[in-house]
Design a protein around this motif. Sequence first.
Motif, PDB file in Angstrom:
ATOM      1  N   LEU A 190      -0.373  -0.554   4.588  1.00 24.52           N
ATOM      2  CA  LEU A 190      -1.614  -1.270   4.875  1.00 24.52           C
ATOM      3  C   LEU A 190      -2.144  -0.923   6.258  1.00 24.52           C
ATOM      4  O   LEU A 190      -3.367  -0.817   6.460  1.00 24.52           O
ATOM      5  CB  LEU A 190      -1.392  -2.780   4.751  1.00 24.52           C
ATOM      6  CG  LEU A 190      -1.144  -3.321   3.348  1.00 24.52           C
ATOM      7  CD1 LEU A 190      -1.019  -4.839   3.384  1.00 24.52           C
ATOM      8  CD2 LEU A 190      -2.259  -2.911   2.393  1.00 24.52           C
ATOM      9  N   GLN A 194      -5.805   0.517   7.057  1.00 24.18           N
ATOM     10  CA  GLN A 194      -6.727  -0.136   7.988  1.00 24.18           C
ATOM     11  C   GLN A 194      -7.106   0.764   9.155  1.00 24.18           C
ATOM     12  O   GLN A 194      -8.244   0.737   9.633  1.00 24.18           O
ATOM     13  CB  GLN A 194      -6.105  -1.437   8.491  1.00 24.18           C
ATOM     14  CG  GLN A 194      -5.985  -2.503   7.405  1.00 24.18           C
ATOM     15  CD  GLN A 194      -4.916  -3.544   7.693  1.00 24.18           C
ATOM     16  OE1 GLN A 194      -4.321  -3.554   8.770  1.00 24.18           O
ATOM     17  NE2 GLN A 194      -4.662  -4.422   6.726  1.00 24.18           N
ATOM     18  N   ASP A 213      -4.377  -5.249  -2.599  1.00 27.84           N
ATOM     19  CA  ASP A 213      -4.951  -4.389  -1.564  1.00 27.84           C
ATOM     20  C   ASP A 213      -5.232  -2.979  -2.070  1.00 27.84           C
ATOM     21  O   ASP A 213      -5.490  -2.077  -1.264  1.00 27.84           O
ATOM     22  CB  ASP A 213      -3.999  -4.332  -0.360  1.00 27.84           C
ATOM     23  CG  ASP A 213      -3.974  -5.633   0.415  1.00 27.84           C
ATOM     24  OD1 ASP A 213      -4.959  -5.938   1.104  1.00 27.84           O
ATOM     25  OD2 ASP A 213      -2.974  -6.360   0.305  1.00 27.84           O
ATOM     26  N   PRO A 877      -1.153 -11.707   0.345  1.00 25.52           N
ATOM     27  CA  PRO A 877      -1.928 -11.739  -0.900  1.00 25.52           C
ATOM     28  C   PRO A 877      -2.134 -13.154  -1.444  1.00 25.52           C
ATOM     29  O   PRO A 877      -3.226 -13.473  -1.941  1.00 25.52           O
ATOM     30  CB  PRO A 877      -1.082 -10.883  -1.858  1.00 25.52           C
ATOM     31  CG  PRO A 877      -0.348  -9.946  -0.963  1.00 25.52           C
ATOM     32  CD  PRO A 877      -0.021 -10.757   0.260  1.00 25.52           C
ATOM     33  N   LYS A 880      -4.792 -14.854   0.582  1.00 27.72           N
ATOM     34  CA  LYS A 880      -6.120 -14.356   0.216  1.00 27.72           C
ATOM     35  C   LYS A 880      -6.610 -15.006  -1.082  1.00 27.72           C
ATOM     36  O   LYS A 880      -7.802 -15.321  -1.220  1.00 27.72           O
ATOM     37  CB  LYS A 880      -6.087 -12.831   0.069  1.00 27.72           C
ATOM     38  CG  LYS A 880      -5.953 -12.074   1.382  1.00 27.72           C
ATOM     39  CD  LYS A 880      -5.934 -10.579   1.136  1.00 27.72           C
ATOM     40  CE  LYS A 880      -5.881  -9.808   2.439  1.00 27.72           C
ATOM     41  NZ  LYS A 880      -5.835  -8.328   2.193  1.00 27.72           N
TER      42      LYS A 880
END
Length: 899
Positions: A190, A194, A213, A877, A880
């Motif tokens: 990740l 990013q 993601d 997750p 989110k």
Amino acid sequence: MTAVDSTLRATRTTCPYCGVGCGVLATPDGKGGAAISGDPEHPANLGRLCSKGSALGETLSLESRLLHPMIRCKGVLERVAWSDALDHVANRLQHIIARDGADAVAFYLSGQMLTEDYYVANKLMKGFIGTANVDTNSRLCMASSVAGHRRAFGADTVPGTYEDLDTADLLVLVGSNAAWCHPVLFQRMLANKQSRGARIVVIDPRRTDTSEDADLFLGLKPGTDTALFAGLLVHLADNGVLDRDYIGNHTQGFDEALARARSIAPSAAATALATGLGEPAVAAFFEMFLKTERVVTLYSQGVNQSAQGTDKVNAILNCHLATGRIGTPGAGPFSLTGQPNAMGGREVGGLANQLAAHMGFTPGEIDRVRRFWKAPRIATHEGLKAVQMFEAIARGEIKALWVIGTNPAVSLPNADAVRAALQKLELFVVSENVRCNDTVNSGTHVLLPAQAWGEKSGTVTNSERRISRQRAFLPAPGEARPDWWILSEVGKRLGFKAAFDYGSVADVFREHARLSAFENEGSRDFDIGALTQLSDDAFDRMSPVHWPVRDGVESSPRFFADGRFFTADRKARFVAPEVPALRTETHAGRPLRLNTGRVRDQWHTMTRTGLSPRLGQHLPEPYVEVHPDDAARYGVTDDSFARVTTDYGQCVLKVVVSARQQRGMLFAPIHWNADTASHARVGALVTAFTDPFSGQPEGKATPVSITPYDYVFRGFALSRRQLKLPDNLWWVRTATTGGYGYLFADNADLARWPAWFKAIAGDDVAEYRDFGGGVFRAASFAGDHIDTCLFLGPARDAGDWEVVKGLFAAEALSDDARRMLLSGRSGEGLASSGPIVCACFGVGRTAICDAIAAGAKSAVELGARLKAGTNCGSCIPEMKRLIAEAEARPRPQQVAAAG
């Protein structure tokens, strides 16, 4: 995460869970425990730990430990001296070998053993007892990757390193819920996404947290991975992306592999049809792979745990070989290993189809190992792999079994048959650090106390071939001993004193290193010859190191960039996979397929993680996940119970209805066992079909049925000690702060519970009875705190488990809290935290939802307010999803306007 006092001395060691191989700083607290944090200097994790690693300090209690050798006498295990236990094991082994031959004996080992323990076990069996019937629970984890590597590369070689995850431009995860099972590595991916814009593709029948993601999610049908990658190979060939020079100079078998791929999936449309995917999604994946030079394909149990697992692995490897995307920074295939030392076990030959030091059973290799070990009875052919080994036990062909550090009565497929087979053995030896588990309870004759993590010392190898030290920071309790010592003592008693006269674990490591370099000269991938002269002090100080570490030769951390492999002609082999087809068929009686796997905060059969209160809070109950359409069709509802049945066994599990589950599929975690739950031995449901090359069993597609199972009452109990609950309950036990928690369901008469409670309660008791309403609640107090409490009621009215857990954890209750207790509801200052979402910092769903309501609109903002998600990130997750759910709910003013 537990903070470390900088004034105390920390020991650098390695986490005992998955194959990431995270460095840990452990600081003893002087009371038998330790403060735990990530090691910022270890290159595998750079200071991060997952929820399980962070909670290691909660798992060091001696309460459940096996502390002394025991032998079964007249049906009862009795304590004996070490000398008596070792003499007994050696004498019984000698008797059985003399009568029935060496193949009547078997060892079943564990990917949690240290390399030195593994080495001695393998040497004893294959070199001196004279049989290769030594296998490991790694057979259930990564055997298909081993077989795929050996078919393609000529050796079980992982080409790349973790640094490739930082520099890849495309990360393809196949059959891997890395967000839960390898969260430290997933956070590296990740971070790449990013900071560099790397894209992520997730290929999995389940929409797991890893897919949250992803730039592209491919929810393919089970067992069709080979078709997807066959279609990709065709697409690469048809669009001019093949590296013809690499193929011509460094490989063989490409034309046959491409022809087979064309017969399986000749186009994107055909691939979509074979996999159940939409053609646009397939085409998008093919184009992403085609246009990206730096691509890493990571695969795990969804690929390996399959009766076609080896072909799946080779279908992936074919695509990397065909493009030359292997062994260079940011490019290559990567097997994510599930156990802390499955790689070390592979290095020493811990699998039945390996001999030692990445050598097999060719005549030349057998002779080489025989000469090195000076072995009088070297095994000359492969032994029985795990599933076949236990089938041979059931048939009476194997008479003696030594199990070390694993729980096959839970973890193997068709686990009820395994448990029954164990009871037929003439000699059943278990080396363990716990007194009780399903395997120990299956008729063990000899129980040997082994050292646990924190006490034992040696090395482990992680998924990127990095050898790290696991160091002792606690004294060994009772009479616990290292596994290498136990095995060596038996070897001496069998007449092989000179071969097993090790003075230290460093002695074993040095011999292991010498064998790796013996007559090697670059012909074998595994070579740590430069470490053969390490002194004891240097071994103690040894820093993490990638192999190979060849003596006098500077080695690259990656393999195959030069196009030289470990086959006879030094060329890689393309493999033409078989047309993918599951070994089993669904039918009217078994209309669905069962997929099994892990949950975020538990590991294997919960022997260690089950001791941690915080790890038991996220998902405390065994469950089955089902798609809403299947739930409606088969009459099950969310938070109800269901009977899950296959041709091998049945379980009763809580129901989770989720659209993230594929239609026609069920998912159930593997962790619970007869010691921690009444009806949740999921391994007993799983088919025992195995891959023809790797011997790895199919854990992802067993035909299954699901039916509702109703209970009138539900309840829970909390106690400072383990309880014997009444018969005929559905129950699960979990560790809680201050003791043990039990969640249960019951169809028996409510009237039996007051007498049961009275028998375990003290003198200071409070009760509430409403038998007409189906309610009974009681609490027994010891001074100012709760000793034991019981809450029982109609299905959804038993009381608030989270609130009462909080009261139970308190050292002292106020008068108001004591009065409110039997209400089972929140009082002032006692609001329920809800189920734990962030296990690292103990943050509950209620706190997260409150922060969202107060304006937090991202996981970053929640982390800033609550710390949730700022350690391993595996809860992000879920956070989110809570944010998305809150945003989807109409606000009060919107509802009013609509009205």
